[in-house]
Scaffold this active site. Structure first.
Site, mmCIF file in Angstrom:
data_model
loop_
_atom_site.group_PDB
_atom_site.id
_atom_site.type_symbol
_atom_site.label_atom_id
_atom_site.label_comp_id
_atom_site.label_asym_id
_atom_site.label_seq_id
_atom_site.Cartn_x
_atom_site.Cartn_y
_atom_site.Cartn_z
ATOM 1 N N LYS A 83 59.160 9.070 -19.225
ATOM 2 C CA LYS A 83 59.848 10.335 -18.957
ATOM 3 C C LYS A 83 58.853 11.483 -19.166
ATOM 4 C CE LYS A 83 64.612 11.675 -19.828
ATOM 5 N NZ LYS A 83 65.679 11.641 -20.830
HETATM 6 O O1 G3P Z 1 70.080 13.001 -20.566
HETATM 7 C C1 G3P Z 1 69.840 14.239 -21.151
HETATM 8 C C2 G3P Z 1 70.712 14.429 -22.316
HETATM 9 O O2 G3P Z 1 70.309 13.623 -23.375
HETATM 10 C C3 G3P Z 1 70.857 15.845 -22.735
HETATM 11 O O3 G3P Z 1 72.185 16.023 -22.968
HETATM 12 O O4 G3P Z 1 74.170 17.059 -23.893
HETATM 13 O O5 G3P Z 1 71.924 17.493 -24.927
HETATM 14 O O6 G3P Z 1 72.503 18.479 -22.723
HETATM 15 P P1 G3P Z 1 72.714 17.327 -23.673
#
Ligand code: G3P
Length: 218
Positions: A83
């Site tokens: 990534k």
């Molecule tokens: O896949 C990306 C994720 O881990 C981020 O999610 O909820 O932190 O925006 P969030």
């Protein structure tokens, strides 16, 4: 649509993998740090459970550092995807790594331009963060639909991973918008299969069955 789990928690992964529903895993430094084990140990353990692609994120931000880290991480297992953050150095790293046959997932995509550039640079996957776009008062799902159109228009191979999914509505809209993959937090996944009317229905059927049995036994 393929289902990835957005978690580094091995128990969550095992539970949902046993249902035959896990096509891959995405992680990030925040998710890894919650597990209290070192990066390599966690990623190798996940790769031994899941056959599909497992995304592991680089920490370096400079081109040389990213490429060096990516080459090391890619050796940990056959199903590793590296990534890479969506920056100028990141695009350069993706270009180099794709020529070496190392799969990449370009993360933190917030616009069509970013997604298009990442796909052109040779990304295997691009990850638009829909929840975080919604947090800004904009429409994350529109980005998924627009990226779908752009990748199809120009026959670009990158697959769209709808990331930053926060609720069932996001998950369902992602499928309708044509994302290749939804990466779902481990805590959200069980909510996808539950519905209060299902529970109420099971309860009602069992009560009626018991009443029928009691009547017969009289
Ligand atoms: O896949 C990306 C994720 O881990 C981020 O999610 O909820 O932190 O925006 P969030």
């Amino acid at each position: 649509m393929k289902f990835f789990l957005d978690t580094a928690n091995v128990e969550e992964i095992k539970r949902i993998n046993d249902l035959g529903l896990v096509d891959g895993i995405t992680t990030n430094p925040t998710l890894i740090s919650k597990e209290g084990k070192d990066f390599e140990t966690v990623i190798k353990e996940i790769c031994s459970i899941v056959d599909g692609p497992v995304s592991a994120e680089v920490i370096a931000l400079d081109y040389e550092g990213m490429v060096e880290e990516a080459r090391q991480v890619a050796k940990w297992a056959d199903n590793i995807v590296v990534k890479i953050p969506m920056t100028e150095a990141g695009l350069k790293a993706v270009n180099t790594l794709s020529q070496e046959g190392i799969k990449t997932n370009v993360t933190l995509i917030f616009s069509v331009a970013q997604g298009l550039l990442a796909a052109k640079a040779g990304a295997t996957y691009i990850s638009p963060f829909i929840g975080r776009i919604d947090d800004m008062g904009e429409d994350g799902m529109e980005l998924i639909a627009d990226l779908r159109m752009v990748l199809d228009n120009y026959a670009l191979d990158a697959e769209i991973i709808a990331a930053s999914i926060r609720h069932i509505g996001h998950f369902e809209a992602t499928a309708l918008a044509g994302a290749d993959i939804a990466t779902v937090p481990g805590s959200l996944f069980p909510k996808l299969w539950s519905h209060p009317l299902t529970d109420k229905g099971i309860d009602g059927f069992l009560k009626d069955w018991e009443a029928f049995q009691n009547k017969q036994n009289k």
